[in-house]
Design a protein around this motif. Structure first.
Motif, PDB file in Angstrom:
ATOM      1  N   ALA A 189       0.850  -1.192   0.000  1.00  0.00           N
ATOM      2  CA  ALA A 189       0.000   0.000   0.000  1.00  0.00           C
ATOM      3  C   ALA A 189       0.885   1.242   0.000  1.00  0.00           C
ATOM      4  N   GLY A 190       0.387   2.304  -0.617  1.00  0.00           N
ATOM      5  CA  GLY A 190       1.188   3.519  -0.707  1.00  0.00           C
ATOM      6  C   GLY A 190       2.065   3.509  -1.938  1.00  0.00           C
ATOM      7  N   GLU A 191       2.755   4.615  -2.132  1.00  0.00           N
ATOM      8  CA  GLU A 191       3.503   4.794  -3.377  1.00  0.00           C
ATOM      9  C   GLU A 191       5.014   4.767  -3.211  1.00  0.00           C
ATOM     10  N   GLU A 192       5.488   4.527  -1.986  1.00  0.00           N
ATOM     11  CA  GLU A 192       6.930   4.546  -1.760  1.00  0.00           C
ATOM     12  C   GLU A 192       7.640   3.499  -2.613  1.00  0.00           C
ATOM     13  N   ALA A 193       7.103   2.279  -2.663  1.00  0.00           N
ATOM     14  CA  ALA A 193       7.749   1.224  -3.444  1.00  0.00           C
ATOM     15  C   ALA A 193       7.784   1.586  -4.925  1.00  0.00           C
ATOM     16  N   ARG A 194       6.694   2.156  -5.440  1.00  0.00           N
ATOM     17  CA  ARG A 194       6.662   2.546  -6.855  1.00  0.00           C
ATOM     18  C   ARG A 194       7.699   3.629  -7.153  1.00  0.00           C
ATOM     19  N   CYS A 195       7.844   4.576  -6.246  1.00  0.00           N
ATOM     20  CA  CYS A 195       8.812   5.649  -6.492  1.00  0.00           C
ATOM     21  C   CYS A 195      10.242   5.112  -6.464  1.00  0.00           C
ATOM     22  N   HIS A 196      10.538   4.224  -5.534  1.00  0.00           N
ATOM     23  CA  HIS A 196      11.874   3.614  -5.510  1.00  0.00           C
ATOM     24  C   HIS A 196      12.104   2.779  -6.764  1.00  0.00           C
ATOM     25  N   TYR A 197      11.058   2.086  -7.205  1.00  0.00           N
ATOM     26  CA  TYR A 197      11.191   1.280  -8.418  1.00  0.00           C
ATOM     27  C   TYR A 197      11.419   2.181  -9.624  1.00  0.00           C
ATOM     28  N   ALA A 198      10.687   3.282  -9.694  1.00  0.00           N
ATOM     29  CA  ALA A 198      10.869   4.210 -10.812  1.00  0.00           C
ATOM     30  C   ALA A 198      12.292   4.764 -10.829  1.00  0.00           C
ATOM     31  N   ALA A 199      12.836   5.088  -9.656  1.00  0.00           N
ATOM     32  CA  ALA A 199      14.213   5.583  -9.588  1.00  0.00           C
ATOM     33  C   ALA A 199      15.195   4.520 -10.093  1.00  0.00           C
ATOM     34  N   PHE A 200      14.959   3.274  -9.705  1.00  0.00           N
ATOM     35  CA  PHE A 200      15.799   2.174 -10.185  1.00  0.00           C
ATOM     36  C   PHE A 200      15.709   2.033 -11.706  1.00  0.00           C
ATOM     37  N   LEU A 201      14.493   2.098 -12.245  1.00  0.00           N
ATOM     38  CA  LEU A 201      14.301   1.966 -13.694  1.00  0.00           C
ATOM     39  C   LEU A 201      14.983   3.100 -14.448  1.00  0.00           C
ATOM     40  N   LEU A 202      14.944   4.293 -13.902  1.00  0.00           N
ATOM     41  CA  LEU A 202      15.619   5.420 -14.541  1.00  0.00           C
ATOM     42  C   LEU A 202      17.131   5.193 -14.558  1.00  0.00           C
ATOM     43  N   GLN A 203      17.670   4.626 -13.473  1.00  0.00           N
ATOM     44  CA  GLN A 203      19.096   4.317 -13.451  1.00  0.00           C
ATOM     45  C   GLN A 203      19.447   3.258 -14.491  1.00  0.00           C
ATOM     46  N   GLN A 204      18.468   2.375 -14.768  1.00  0.00           N
ATOM     47  CA  GLN A 204      18.675   1.321 -15.762  1.00  0.00           C
ATOM     48  C   GLN A 204      18.347   1.794 -17.178  1.00  0.00           C
ATOM     49  N   SER A 205      17.984   3.059 -17.310  1.00  0.00           N
ATOM     50  CA  SER A 205      17.618   3.671 -18.604  1.00  0.00           C
ATOM     51  C   SER A 205      16.369   3.058 -19.210  1.00  0.00           C
ATOM     52  N   ASP A 206      15.521   2.448 -18.397  1.00  0.00           N
ATOM     53  CA  ASP A 206      14.249   1.897 -18.863  1.00  0.00           C
ATOM     54  C   ASP A 206      13.174   2.979 -18.673  1.00  0.00           C
ATOM     55  N   THR A 207      13.228   3.980 -19.509  1.00  0.00           N
ATOM     56  CA  THR A 207      12.345   5.135 -19.333  1.00  0.00           C
ATOM     57  C   THR A 207      10.882   4.797 -19.614  1.00  0.00           C
ATOM     58  N   TYR A 208      10.645   3.849 -20.513  1.00  0.00           N
ATOM     59  CA  TYR A 208       9.272   3.485 -20.844  1.00  0.00           C
ATOM     60  C   TYR A 208       8.559   2.910 -19.619  1.00  0.00           C
ATOM     61  N   ARG A 209       9.202   1.944 -18.970  1.00  0.00           N
ATOM     62  CA  ARG A 209       8.588   1.338 -17.781  1.00  0.00           C
ATOM     63  C   ARG A 209       8.547   2.337 -16.627  1.00  0.00           C
TER      64      ARG A 209
END
Length: 249
Positions: A189-209
């Protein structure tokens, strides 16, 4: 004249509230006999206590308290330690220091608590792992997490798993981190996990996901009221800024 009209309107509003809410109608006497003073007494003694334990109000009060006196929790914990150097009081100090992003001080407090405790205090060990991760000591943090006993699936398991995913990402174990993040964002519940995941994806250059994840954060945030968003204002601000950048690209 305006003051008299405003006073009368407030009295009427308070009187209607007394009748509709089924409160002791002796309040009507106070409201009409003492005018604004009676209304003030009614609001303070009858209305506000009813809402004082409201979750959103508690959140707002906590935010105000932190802004007005950000060191209060640290001082309270230090005063408690002056009275008794117990494991519980060192844990409280570690929590307060971690809340102020003083991870070296938090680490020292948690280690002291673990040395004073009876052993097998896995909850404090996980807290220590979290501050070690924040200090850039991810390998040691993962070792502490691995030493903790396995938990059944639930909120505490999710909290540890999110920390593990962030540690794995920091250690370059990207495939493991991604699989764990994907599992967590569907359940926590909540958005903390999604935000951390988005930061990880940006580091991986997976901008679409990353954009898809941040758009989900945006959709969910729209359903929240202002108080709920304010509790993690910096996180939502970061998400909004990253999403705006992705949409421009």
């Amino acid at each position: 004249m305006i003051f008299i009209v405003a006073s009368l309107c407030l009295q009427i509003v308070c009187a209607v509230h007394v009748i509709r809410s089924g409160r002791n109608q002796i309040w009507l006497l106070f409201i009409f006999l003492f005018s604004l003073l009676g209304c003030f007494a009614y609001l303070v003694l009858e209305v506000l206590p009813q809402h004082w334990n409201n979750r959103h109000l508690r959140t707002a009060r906590a935010q105000v308290a932190v802004k007005v006196d950000p060191e209060r929790a640290v001082r309270d914990a230090e005063r408690s330690l002056d009275l008794a150097e117990t494991a519980a009081n060192y844990i409280a100090l570690g929590d307060a220091q971690a809340g102020r992003h003083r991870y070296a001080e938090a680490e020292a407090a948690y280690r002291k608590a673990l040395s004073l405790g009876p052993g097998n205090d896995w909850g404090t060990q996980v807290k220590l792992a979290a501050v070690l991760f924040e200090r850039g000591e991810s390998a040691e943090a993962l070792r502490l997490l691995d030493a903790a006993p396995e938990l059944p699936r639930g909120s505490e398991w999710d909290r540890r798993a999110l920390l593990r995913a962030r540690i794995l990402a920091d250690l370059g174990r990207s495939a493991e981190a991604r699989a764990l993040f994907e599992d967590l964002v569907e359940r926590i519940a909540g958005e903390e996990a999604r935000c951390h995941y988005a930061a990880f994806l940006l580091q991986q250059s997976d901008t679409y996901r990353a954009q898809a994840v941040l758009e989900e954060v945006e959709r969910r945030a729209r359903r929240m009221d202002r108080t709920q968003r304010a509790a993690q204002a910096e996180m939502y601000r970061w998400a909004d800024e990253r999403l705006a950048e992705l949409r421009k690209a």
